[in-house]
Scaffold this motif. Structure first.
Motif, PDB file in Angstrom:
ATOM      1  N   SER A  19      -5.581  -0.784  -3.254  1.00 55.23           N
ATOM      2  CA  SER A  19      -5.991  -0.502  -1.874  1.00 55.23           C
ATOM      3  C   SER A  19      -6.677   0.852  -1.754  1.00 55.23           C
ATOM      4  N   PHE A  34       0.882  11.423   2.481  1.00 59.82           N
ATOM      5  CA  PHE A  34       0.587  10.712   1.232  1.00 59.82           C
ATOM      6  C   PHE A  34       1.388   9.426   1.141  1.00 59.82           C
ATOM      7  N   THR A  52       0.821  -1.206   0.000  1.00 59.12           N
ATOM      8  CA  THR A  52       0.000   0.000   0.000  1.00 59.12           C
ATOM      9  C   THR A  52       0.857   1.259   0.000  1.00 59.12           C
ATOM     10  N   ALA A  53       1.863   1.245   0.842  1.00 63.14           N
ATOM     11  CA  ALA A  53       2.627   2.477   1.044  1.00 63.14           C
ATOM     12  C   ALA A  53       3.571   2.778  -0.110  1.00 63.14           C
TER      13      ALA A  53
END
Ligand code: TRP
Length: 514
Positions: A322, A221, A21-22
């Motif tokens: 995601s 973000f 996700t990151a």
């Protein structure tokens, strides 16, 4: 709740999912773009300070909120009795639409470059002009459609876990290739200027509120905060997962990818003739014309570049799925649609939402003009909406959970944080600092759009408020807030109507609880 909530089988599975996700375009595209725009090291310093001083705590708070309530954002805020909890939580479903609308456009650039690299299409050409011409070609339509279709397809089939598992191999490989790109970049003749740009801060720039606002947006973000995503992951976390250390580890790993990307882009940008682009409006495409230039001067660059973009596609797609998932989860669980129907429905909306950014590419002018809409959207979402929602989770833990929240944070943690210190940091320092920057950010967006006159000087002072803000400014800010959030509010009301309906049905016993 009758069924016990599914948790991740292994510690590793969870870490891999979070990294998927990151790590994504935030690291390879957004970080170099902003870092270039705001002066290299001058951006890097606020970035690092805000990452470890603010974002890591915000991430811990989202995890705490998720794990403690075992709910999605909608229910989580409500359960801890946050005022307007459900309405605020609805952002976790609606917000991602705005983010995805342009995130997938950038993903589609990556996909295009997979093909362009393997075929060596840009070799020997001016890559900036090449990129600009791609933005005004039929290919952008095709790859954008494909990108939306791929992520929706993955979600429809429910195979996103498979993608996450694939990331276990893909992301580390991306790191290795990134290191090779860095090695080539820093050894180019003329690379020193880029390294200097990236490593030597110009202290005056550090006083610019704009730089700090941009850095704050980026730290949220890049860790996927402020969208409810980490909150949802938190709701799956096992009790034995120590929150502080894992938050630190994820932040460190994620940031190392960004810092490496900077070392890949800046030396090469200056060495290969894009020095003047760094810092201009065109820098939003920096990654997409500097990297190809590096591949051109690398041994086996065609294949190497192709593989690099394949790996980056995995990073981007694993983030994109995601971002789309919360809406699908909500539609399948609460509205009782099938996965396929939910994925198709959200896919179509998201495809349409992306079209304005695509059409913008057909205007005449430079890259800055072709990407004007996208960079505006990115500023509104990344610098304004994400930090504001991100901070609500911090306020929720600090003020509505208090010691319960801090206990949850320290549960089974190897390194425990003292309550006194957490009280000071989470209740006061983080919200105040973010609040200040959010106000500055809002003013910045308004003035960029000509709504209010220039009141933040480019490299100015943070105490401008005393001479800039008039009652008229405040009225105008309120007006724009109403406009922008009016749309959001409308969507939120729709969501809530369905929710209330559902509750009524539950009360009448027509609907069994999960
Ligand atoms: N962090 C992701 C990246 O760096 C992008 C992202 C931002 C994101 N917010 C998110 C991903 C929320 C999932 C959910 O590319």
């Amino acid at each position: 709740m009758t069924k016990e909530r599914e948790t991740w089988k292994s510690h590793w599975g969870m870490i891999v999912a979070m990294i998927g996700t990151a790590i994504g375009l935030g690291n390879i595209w957004r970080f170099p773009y902003l870092c270039g725009k705001y002066g290299g090291a001058t951006f890097l310093i606020p970035y690092v300070i805000l990452l470890f001083g603010i974002a890591v705590f915000a991430m811990m708070c989202e995890w705490v909120l998720g794990r403690h309530t075992k709910r999605e954002p909608l229910g989580a805020f409500e359960k801890i009795k946050f005022p307007f909890g459900r309405d605020i939580g609805a952002w976790g479903i609606i917000g991602p639409f705005f983010l995805y609308s342009y995130y997938i456009v950038i993903t589609s650039w990556v996909i295009f470059f997979v093909f362009a690299s393997f075929q060596g299409l840009y070799f020997g050409r001016n890559t900036e002009a090449y990129f600009a011409s791609f933005l005004g070609s039929k290919w952008i339509f095709i790859v954008h459609f494909a990108a939306v279709f791929i992520t929706s397809g993955i979600l429809a089939m429910g195979v996103q876990k498979g993608i996450e598992r694939a990331c276990k191999i893909m992301i580390p490989t991306l790191f290795v290739l990134l290191i090779a790109v860095v090695a080539r970049s820093v050894t180019l003749p003329g690379a020193a200027r880029g390294i200097e740009f990236y490593m030597r801060p110009r202290w005056a720039g550090l006083l610019s509120a704009e730089t700090w606002v941009a850095a704050l947006g980026q730290v949220f973000f890049t860790l996927s905060l402020g969208m409810g995503a980490m909150l949802i992951y938190g709701s799956y976390l096992k009790d034995r997962w120590g929150i502080p250390m894992n938050a630190m580890a994820l932040a460190l790993g994620n940031t190392s990818a960004s810092i490496l990307a900077g070392f890949a882009i800046f030396p090469a940008a200056f060495a290969l003739g894009f020095g003047s682009v760094v810092g201009s409006a065109e820098s939003i495409g920096l990654t997409f014309f500097v990297l190809p230039k590096i591949f051109e001067v690398m041994p086996a660059g065609q294949i190497f570049g192709g593989i690099f973009f394949v790996l980056l596609t995995f990073g981007a797609v694993s983030s994109a799925i995601s971002i789309q998932e919360p809406a699908i989860a909500w539609l399948t669980h609460e509205v009782k649609w099938s996965r396929a129907k939910s994925a198709l429905f959200t896919g179509v909306i998201l495809w349409i939402m992306g079209l304005p950014f695509i059409l913008n590419g057909f205007v005449r002018g430079g890259l800055g003009d072709k990407l004007a809409l996208l960079s505006k959207m990115d500023a509104i979402i990344g610098q304004l909406a994400i930090p504001i929602f991100g901070i609500l989770a911090v306020i929720a833990v600090g003020y509505f959970m208090g010691d319960r929240g801090f206990d949850e944070m320290n549960k089974n943690a190897r390194v425990k944080l003292s309550h006194t210190w957490l009280r000071f940091w989470i209740k006061a320092v983080v919200p105040l600092f973010v609040g200040l920057l959010a106000v500055l950010s809002l003013l910045g967006v308004l003035q960029d759009n000509g709504v209010i006159p220039e009141i933040i000087p480019a490299a100015g002072d943070i105490i401008f408020i005393s001479r800039g803000v008039t009652p008229m400014t405040i009225v105008m800010i309120a007006f724009v807030c109403l406009l922008f959030w009016g749309g959001f509010a409308y969507a939120a009301v729709k969501v809530l109507t369905i929710e209330k309906d559902k509750k009524r049905r539950v009360r009448r016993g027509l609907h069994h609880s999960r």
